[in-house]
Structure formats: structure tokens, C-alpha cells
Design an enzyme around this catalytic site. Structure first.
Site, PDB file in Angstrom:
ATOM      1  N   ASP A   8       0.852  -1.191   0.000  1.00 55.04           N
ATOM      2  CA  ASP A   8       0.000   0.000   0.000  1.00 55.04           C
ATOM      3  C   ASP A   8       0.890   1.245   0.000  1.00 55.04           C
ATOM      4  O   ASP A   8       2.021   1.210   0.515  1.00 55.04           O
ATOM      5  CB  ASP A   8      -0.934   0.030   1.212  1.00 55.04           C
ATOM      6  CG  ASP A   8      -1.988   1.114   1.076  1.00 55.04           C
ATOM      7  OD1 ASP A   8      -2.838   1.015   0.181  1.00 55.04           O
ATOM      8  OD2 ASP A   8      -1.948   2.091   1.857  1.00 55.04           O
ATOM      9  N   GLU A  10       0.872   5.840   0.175  1.00 57.45           N
ATOM     10  CA  GLU A  10       0.183   7.118   0.355  1.00 57.45           C
ATOM     11  C   GLU A  10       0.905   8.152  -0.497  1.00 57.45           C
ATOM     12  O   GLU A  10       2.121   8.044  -0.722  1.00 57.45           O
ATOM     13  CB  GLU A  10       0.169   7.549   1.826  1.00 57.45           C
ATOM     14  CG  GLU A  10      -0.563   6.577   2.759  1.00 57.45           C
ATOM     15  CD  GLU A  10      -2.033   6.395   2.445  1.00 57.45           C
ATOM     16  OE1 GLU A  10      -2.617   7.309   1.815  1.00 57.45           O
ATOM     17  OE2 GLU A  10      -2.598   5.352   2.821  1.00 57.45           O
ATOM     18  N   ASP A  53      -6.269  18.456   1.250  1.00 59.55           N
ATOM     19  CA  ASP A  53      -7.162  17.309   1.055  1.00 59.55           C
ATOM     20  C   ASP A  53      -6.438  15.995   1.266  1.00 59.55           C
ATOM     21  O   ASP A  53      -6.979  15.059   1.872  1.00 59.55           O
ATOM     22  CB  ASP A  53      -7.768  17.334  -0.353  1.00 59.55           C
ATOM     23  CG  ASP A  53      -8.812  18.435  -0.514  1.00 59.55           C
ATOM     24  OD1 ASP A  53      -9.255  18.985   0.518  1.00 59.55           O
ATOM     25  OD2 ASP A  53      -9.175  18.736  -1.667  1.00 59.55           O
ATOM     26  N   HIS A  58      -4.523  10.996   5.011  1.00 57.50           N
ATOM     27  CA  HIS A  58      -3.510  10.157   5.668  1.00 57.50           C
ATOM     28  C   HIS A  58      -2.825  10.810   6.862  1.00 57.50           C
ATOM     29  O   HIS A  58      -2.080  10.142   7.591  1.00 57.50           O
ATOM     30  CB  HIS A  58      -2.446   9.695   4.669  1.00 57.50           C
ATOM     31  CG  HIS A  58      -1.882  10.775   3.794  1.00 57.50           C
ATOM     32  ND1 HIS A  58      -1.251  11.903   4.291  1.00 57.50           N
ATOM     33  CD2 HIS A  58      -1.825  10.875   2.436  1.00 57.50           C
ATOM     34  CE1 HIS A  58      -0.838  12.651   3.282  1.00 57.50           C
ATOM     35  NE2 HIS A  58      -1.173  12.065   2.141  1.00 57.50           N
ATOM     36  N   HIS A 153      -5.757   6.827   6.797  1.00 54.69           N
ATOM     37  CA  HIS A 153      -5.322   5.866   5.793  1.00 54.69           C
ATOM     38  C   HIS A 153      -3.801   5.739   5.759  1.00 54.69           C
ATOM     39  O   HIS A 153      -3.160   6.104   4.775  1.00 54.69           O
ATOM     40  CB  HIS A 153      -5.854   6.262   4.418  1.00 54.69           C
ATOM     41  CG  HIS A 153      -7.318   6.011   4.253  1.00 54.69           C
ATOM     42  ND1 HIS A 153      -7.820   4.919   3.592  1.00 54.69           N
ATOM     43  CD2 HIS A 153      -8.389   6.714   4.677  1.00 54.69           C
ATOM     44  CE1 HIS A 153      -9.140   4.956   3.601  1.00 54.69           C
ATOM     45  NE2 HIS A 153      -9.510   6.040   4.255  1.00 54.69           N
ATOM     46  N   ASP A 158      -3.084  -0.011   6.497  1.00 57.08           N
ATOM     47  CA  ASP A 158      -3.885  -0.472   5.368  1.00 57.08           C
ATOM     48  C   ASP A 158      -3.311  -1.746   4.751  1.00 57.08           C
ATOM     49  O   ASP A 158      -4.064  -2.616   4.285  1.00 57.08           O
ATOM     50  CB  ASP A 158      -3.990   0.619   4.306  1.00 57.08           C
ATOM     51  CG  ASP A 158      -4.991   1.701   4.681  1.00 57.08           C
ATOM     52  OD1 ASP A 158      -5.561   1.614   5.788  1.00 57.08           O
ATOM     53  OD2 ASP A 158      -5.213   2.620   3.878  1.00 57.08           O
TER      54      ASP A 158
END
Length: 234
Positions: A8, A10, A53, A58, A153, A158
Site C-alpha cells: 500500500d 500514500e 485534502d 492520511h 489511511h 492499510d
């Protein structure tokens, strides 16, 4: 089964061609659908601002990421490539992670991670649950996987959730039940094979002749009948 890597990432946004960068990578190793405990995790300085945003998703701010290693540093790109090796890569909405990783790899003149290596759990979920909401959160709730560790997140959290989801999508509980049933069948078969049969040479009686005579006398004179013992198959 081959070694597989659950992955995963970000980022600062949605599209690397618009200047967005990776800010976190997390990988977990699994072998035959079982986590091995080996992992790779790093934060990355994107050398740019963090859009509000993205930070709301995260929680990684520019201040937090400033001074972290850059993607081109050996402790990021080399360590990442060494960890994943040639294993299949498992990601949710895999095209997103693949686009960012391949963009970053291209910038530092490294080979891309070919599309054929990727397993997309979103695609697997859409086959398993057509027409349903198949986000990672939705799948965790459907499979009763706890989300208690997750506040935002983060890539590492995750990746752990995704590993559990992937196991379930590949038949997790049913697979464990099959293994348990097979193990029980083997145990029953072994027990049958090892069950005792009749002794070829019966043991000598443990009671004496006098004790047996006294017992027979008790049955005749006190109990008056042997039917009491016959009711119990004795």
C-alpha cells in the site's frame, strides 16, 4: 505457493504526471496465505507541499515528511526493490499504486514493475461481490476484520488490513476449515489403524480363585439373580 507481497502507498494526490509524489510505502510478506512477519515500511520526503485534502486522508504533513529520505535514496528505492524481489504484488485498486511506483522508478532510471506482476484485490472483490461497494473499509466490515487500529489511511495499517482481506478473498476461513477437516480425517484414520485388537495371548486373571468363588456366592445368595448385571451388559 509462491511468496507474495501485500503493498500500500500514500501520496500527495491522484496523478503523478501532475507533480504528485509518493510519501509512504508499506509492504508485508506472505507465504502460502500466511504472513511471515517480514515487512518493509518507509516515509518519503516528496520535496513539495502537502495539499490539505491529501493530509486529511492520511495525516502526513509537510513538516512531518521534511527530512525523511527521498525516493531516490538507497534506503528507499534499493531497499524496496530488494524486499519485493520478483514476487507478485497485491494492492487494492492496484493501478493507482503501480502508476506512482513506476513513475518514481522511471525518474531514477529503474525498471518498472510490470503489470503482470500485480494482483488487484478490488478486481477480485468485484468478481466475488458484483454490484456491491468494495472499498477496503467495506470489505473489512463484510469480512468482520477489525478497523480499530485505523484512524487515518496509513500505508502500514492499510497493508495489514489488505493482507487479511486478501486471505478472505482467496477463501480464508473456508480454506482453514478444509485444512482442519483434512487434519481431523487423518487423525481419525490414524486412530483406527492404531486401535487395539484382541490380544493373541490373554492376560492371566488378576483375581484369585477364592475371590471369584466368593463373588459367585454373593450373586447367588444376596443378589439372587444375575439379571442386574445383564442390564448393563456385564
Amino acid at each position: 505457493m509462491a511468496r507474495e507481497i501485500v503493498l500500500d502507498t500514500e501520496t500527495t494526490g491522484f496523478e503523478p504526471t501532475q507533480g504528485h509524489r509518493l510519501v509512504e510505502i508499506a509492504c508485508l510478506e506472505i507465504d502460502d496465505f500466511v504472513p511471515t512477519g517480514r515487512s518493509f515500511h518507509t516515509y518519503i520526503d516528496p520535496c513539495r507541499d502537502m495539499p490539505p485534502d491529501a493530509e486529511r486522508v492520511h495525516g502526513l504533513s509537510s513538516a512531518f515528511l521534511r527530512g525523511k529520505p527521498r525516493f531516490e535514496h538507497p534506503e528507499v528505492v534499493d531497499a524496496f526493490l530488494d524486499f519485493v524481489g520478483d514476487a507478485p504484488l497485491i494492492a487494492h485498486n492496484a493501478g493507482f499504486d503501480r502508476n506512482f511506483l513506476n513513475h518514481e522508478l522511471g525518474v531514477v532510471n529503474r525498471h518498472p514493475l510490470h503489470e503482470t506482476r500485480w494482483i488487484d484485490t478490488l478486481a477480485l472483490a468485484r468478481v466475488r461481490f458484483p454490484g456491491m461497494h468494495n472499498s477496503l473499509d467495506a470489505l473489512c466490515k463484510r469480512f468482520k476484520i477489525s478497523l480499530s487500529e485505523r484512524e487515518k489511511h496509513g500505508a502500514l495499517v492499510d497493508a495489514k488490513l489488505l493482507a487479511a482481506v486478501y486471505l478472505e478473498l482467496k477463501g480464508g476461513r473456508e480454506r482453514r476449515l478444509e485444512l482442519t477437516t483434512a487434519a481431523m480425517a487423518v487423525a481419525v484414520h490414524a486412530a483406527k489403524r492404531s486401535a487395539y485388537g484382541a490380544r493373541p495371548n490373554p492376560l492371566a486373571p488378576r483375581s484369585t480363585e477364592a475371590e471369584r468363588t466368593a463373588h459367585a456366592s454373593f450373586i447367588r445368595e444376596v443378589v439372587k439373580s444375575e439379571t442386574l448385571w445383564e442390564r448393563f451388559g456385564l
